[in-house]
Design a protein around this motif. Structure first.
Motif, mmCIF file in Angstrom:
data_model
loop_
_atom_site.group_PDB
_atom_site.id
_atom_site.type_symbol
_atom_site.label_atom_id
_atom_site.label_comp_id
_atom_site.label_asym_id
_atom_site.label_seq_id
_atom_site.Cartn_x
_atom_site.Cartn_y
_atom_site.Cartn_z
ATOM 1 N N THR A 1 34.256 44.400 45.401
ATOM 2 C CA THR A 1 33.707 45.123 46.545
ATOM 3 C C THR A 1 32.779 44.173 47.293
ATOM 4 O O THR A 1 32.266 43.208 46.713
ATOM 5 N N PRO A 2 32.561 44.379 48.593
ATOM 6 C CA PRO A 2 31.790 43.428 49.403
ATOM 7 C C PRO A 2 30.352 43.193 48.952
ATOM 8 O O PRO A 2 29.788 42.144 49.222
ATOM 9 N N GLY A 3 29.738 44.139 48.251
ATOM 10 C CA GLY A 3 28.345 43.977 47.840
ATOM 11 C C GLY A 3 28.118 43.034 46.682
ATOM 12 O O GLY A 3 26.974 42.728 46.332
ATOM 13 N N VAL A 4 29.177 42.542 46.063
ATOM 14 C CA VAL A 4 29.034 41.620 44.929
ATOM 15 C C VAL A 4 28.602 40.250 45.449
ATOM 16 O O VAL A 4 29.172 39.737 46.406
ATOM 17 N N VAL A 5 27.566 39.682 44.818
ATOM 18 C CA VAL A 5 27.049 38.381 45.255
ATOM 19 C C VAL A 5 27.349 37.249 44.278
ATOM 20 O O VAL A 5 27.242 36.080 44.649
ATOM 21 N N SER A 6 27.711 37.580 43.023
ATOM 22 C CA SER A 6 28.038 36.507 42.083
ATOM 23 C C SER A 6 29.018 36.992 41.025
ATOM 24 O O SER A 6 29.050 38.177 40.695
ATOM 25 N N VAL A 7 29.836 36.057 40.525
ATOM 26 C CA VAL A 7 30.785 36.327 39.444
ATOM 27 C C VAL A 7 30.663 35.190 38.444
ATOM 28 O O VAL A 7 30.627 34.015 38.821
ATOM 29 N N MET A 8 30.603 35.556 37.162
ATOM 30 C CA MET A 8 30.574 34.587 36.073
ATOM 31 C C MET A 8 31.786 34.837 35.187
ATOM 32 O O MET A 8 32.199 35.984 35.000
ATOM 33 N N ALA A 9 32.358 33.745 34.632
ATOM 34 C CA ALA A 9 33.480 33.844 33.694
ATOM 35 C C ALA A 9 32.968 33.408 32.318
ATOM 36 O O ALA A 9 32.250 32.407 32.207
ATOM 37 N N VAL B 1 42.345 26.375 16.781
ATOM 38 C CA VAL B 1 42.193 27.424 17.800
ATOM 39 C C VAL B 1 43.582 27.848 18.256
ATOM 40 O O VAL B 1 44.256 27.140 19.011
ATOM 41 N N HIS B 2 44.005 28.981 17.751
ATOM 42 C CA HIS B 2 45.279 29.587 18.145
ATOM 43 C C HIS B 2 45.048 31.099 18.248
ATOM 44 O O HIS B 2 44.228 31.658 17.543
ATOM 45 N N GLY B 3 45.768 31.742 19.137
ATOM 46 C CA GLY B 3 45.656 33.196 19.251
ATOM 47 C C GLY B 3 45.428 33.657 20.682
ATOM 48 O O GLY B 3 45.580 32.890 21.641
ATOM 49 N N VAL B 4 45.040 34.898 20.780
ATOM 50 C CA VAL B 4 44.782 35.518 22.085
ATOM 51 C C VAL B 4 43.280 35.682 22.237
ATOM 52 O O VAL B 4 42.613 36.214 21.334
ATOM 53 N N TYR B 5 42.753 35.237 23.389
ATOM 54 C CA TYR B 5 41.317 35.290 23.644
ATOM 55 C C TYR B 5 41.045 35.942 25.004
ATOM 56 O O TYR B 5 41.757 35.670 25.977
ATOM 57 N N PRO B 6 40.004 36.779 25.067
ATOM 58 C CA PRO B 6 39.657 37.383 26.361
ATOM 59 C C PRO B 6 38.814 36.427 27.201
ATOM 60 O O PRO B 6 37.970 35.706 26.685
ATOM 61 N N VAL B 7 39.076 36.416 28.487
ATOM 62 C CA VAL B 7 38.197 35.744 29.454
ATOM 63 C C VAL B 7 37.558 36.891 30.225
ATOM 64 O O VAL B 7 38.255 37.647 30.917
ATOM 65 N N ALA B 8 36.242 37.042 30.068
ATOM 66 C CA ALA B 8 35.521 38.137 30.716
ATOM 67 C C ALA B 8 34.934 37.655 32.036
ATOM 68 O O ALA B 8 34.333 36.578 32.106
ATOM 69 N N PHE B 9 35.108 38.471 33.071
ATOM 70 C CA PHE B 9 34.528 38.195 34.388
ATOM 71 C C PHE B 9 33.468 39.260 34.644
ATOM 72 O O PHE B 9 33.760 40.463 34.558
ATOM 73 N N VAL B 10 32.238 38.818 34.929
ATOM 74 C CA VAL B 10 31.126 39.734 35.170
ATOM 75 C C VAL B 10 30.664 39.542 36.610
ATOM 76 O O VAL B 10 30.271 38.444 37.007
ATOM 77 N N ALA B 11 30.709 40.625 37.373
ATOM 78 C CA ALA B 11 30.291 40.597 38.783
ATOM 79 C C ALA B 11 28.937 41.289 38.902
ATOM 80 O O ALA B 11 28.688 42.307 38.255
ATOM 81 N N SER B 12 28.058 40.731 39.739
ATOM 82 C CA SER B 12 26.716 41.289 39.954
ATOM 83 C C SER B 12 26.473 41.494 41.436
ATOM 84 O O SER B 12 26.903 40.678 42.261
ATOM 85 N N ASP B 13 25.724 42.565 41.763
ATOM 86 C CA ASP B 13 25.323 42.751 43.155
ATOM 87 C C ASP B 13 23.887 42.276 43.321
ATOM 88 O O ASP B 13 23.257 41.808 42.371
ATOM 89 N N GLY C 1 21.227 43.446 40.908
ATOM 90 C CA GLY C 1 21.356 43.108 39.496
ATOM 91 C C GLY C 1 22.293 44.023 38.725
ATOM 92 O O GLY C 1 22.431 43.879 37.510
ATOM 93 N N ARG C 2 22.949 44.957 39.402
ATOM 94 C CA ARG C 2 23.909 45.826 38.731
ATOM 95 C C ARG C 2 25.190 45.032 38.475
ATOM 96 O O ARG C 2 25.583 44.214 39.300
ATOM 97 N N THR C 3 25.811 45.280 37.328
ATOM 98 C CA THR C 3 26.978 44.486 36.951
ATOM 99 C C THR C 3 28.169 45.365 36.594
ATOM 100 O O THR C 3 28.021 46.543 36.295
ATOM 101 N N THR C 4 29.321 44.731 36.641
ATOM 102 C CA THR C 4 30.577 45.333 36.187
ATOM 103 C C THR C 4 31.402 44.211 35.616
ATOM 104 O O THR C 4 31.153 43.034 35.933
ATOM 105 N N GLN C 5 32.367 44.518 34.771
ATOM 106 C CA GLN C 5 33.159 43.442 34.198
ATOM 107 C C GLN C 5 34.616 43.828 34.024
ATOM 108 O O GLN C 5 34.957 45.002 33.972
ATOM 109 N N ALA C 6 35.441 42.804 33.931
ATOM 110 C CA ALA C 6 36.868 42.950 33.676
ATOM 111 C C ALA C 6 37.281 41.744 32.831
ATOM 112 O O ALA C 6 36.647 40.691 32.885
ATOM 113 N N ALA C 7 38.322 41.909 32.061
ATOM 114 C CA ALA C 7 38.776 40.818 31.194
ATOM 115 C C ALA C 7 40.266 40.594 31.338
ATOM 116 O O ALA C 7 41.038 41.518 31.628
ATOM 117 N N VAL C 8 40.659 39.328 31.149
ATOM 118 C CA VAL C 8 42.057 38.921 31.155
ATOM 119 C C VAL C 8 42.261 38.109 29.883
ATOM 120 O O VAL C 8 41.444 37.248 29.546
#
Length: 168
Positions: free
Chosen positions: A103-111, A141-153, A156-163
């Motif tokens: 959404t447009p109000g997000v100012v930063s994303v961290m992986a 190191v073998h297997g399936v690992y999540p990469v989490a993306f955390v977005a902040s407005d 300081g409110r945050t939301t996250q999604a993982a791939v």
């Protein structure tokens, strides 16, 4: 609401009244040829409504000042709308590209992945993208690992999604 009716005024004028508004006026004797009107010798006992005067056109006055403050628009919560990560099967030295739509109000994303973190630069309103090459990975190191993306407005409110990524 008043019913429609035909009234005769003191001057002998016929007045058609529709719901309290004057719709048509005709003087006695001024109708079409052959029409007759009976003049009255005394004024009608029924009052004749007069139309309300149309308001005069005036410029809009300046709005009145009050001590009340306007309510600011709601500040929407941050949301990650879409994440794409390519490729999703990785090994040592693989270049991985990520794109995050928010959404447009997000100012930063961290992986975040495997204890490491990386800032994902903003490339437009609600759009963040980056690419990086993976360092050498240990042989165990073998297997399936999540990469989490955390977005902040900005608040300081945050939301996250993982791939998930797979290390064969």
């Amino acid at each position: 609401m008043r019913p429609a009716g035909l009234l005769r005024g003191a001057s002998g004028a016929l007045v058609l009244v529709l719901a309290g508004c004057v719709a048509h006026t005709a003087r006695a004797g001024s109708g079409p040829p052959g029409a007759t009107a009976t003049p009255r010798s005394r004024p009608s006992a029924t009052p004749i409504p007069t139309p309300a005067a149309a308001p005069a056109a005036t410029p809009n006055p300046a709005p009145a000042r009050t001590n009340a403050r306007a309510t600011p628009p709601a500040d929407p919560l941050p949301y990650i709308l879409r994440v794409s990560l390519s490729p999703t099967v990785v090994s040592s030295g693989t270049t991985v590209s990520a794109s995050v739509r928010t959404t447009p109000g997000v100012v930063s994303v961290m992986a975040y992945a495997g204890g490491a973190s990386m800032r994902v630069p903003r490339t437009g309103a609600g759009l963040f993208s980056a690419s990086t090459s993976l360092p050498p990975l240990p042989s165990f190191v073998h297997g399936v690992y999540p990469v989490a993306f955390v977005a902040s407005d900005r608040r300081g409110r945050t939301t996250q999604a993982a791939v998930n990524v797979t290390v064969p």
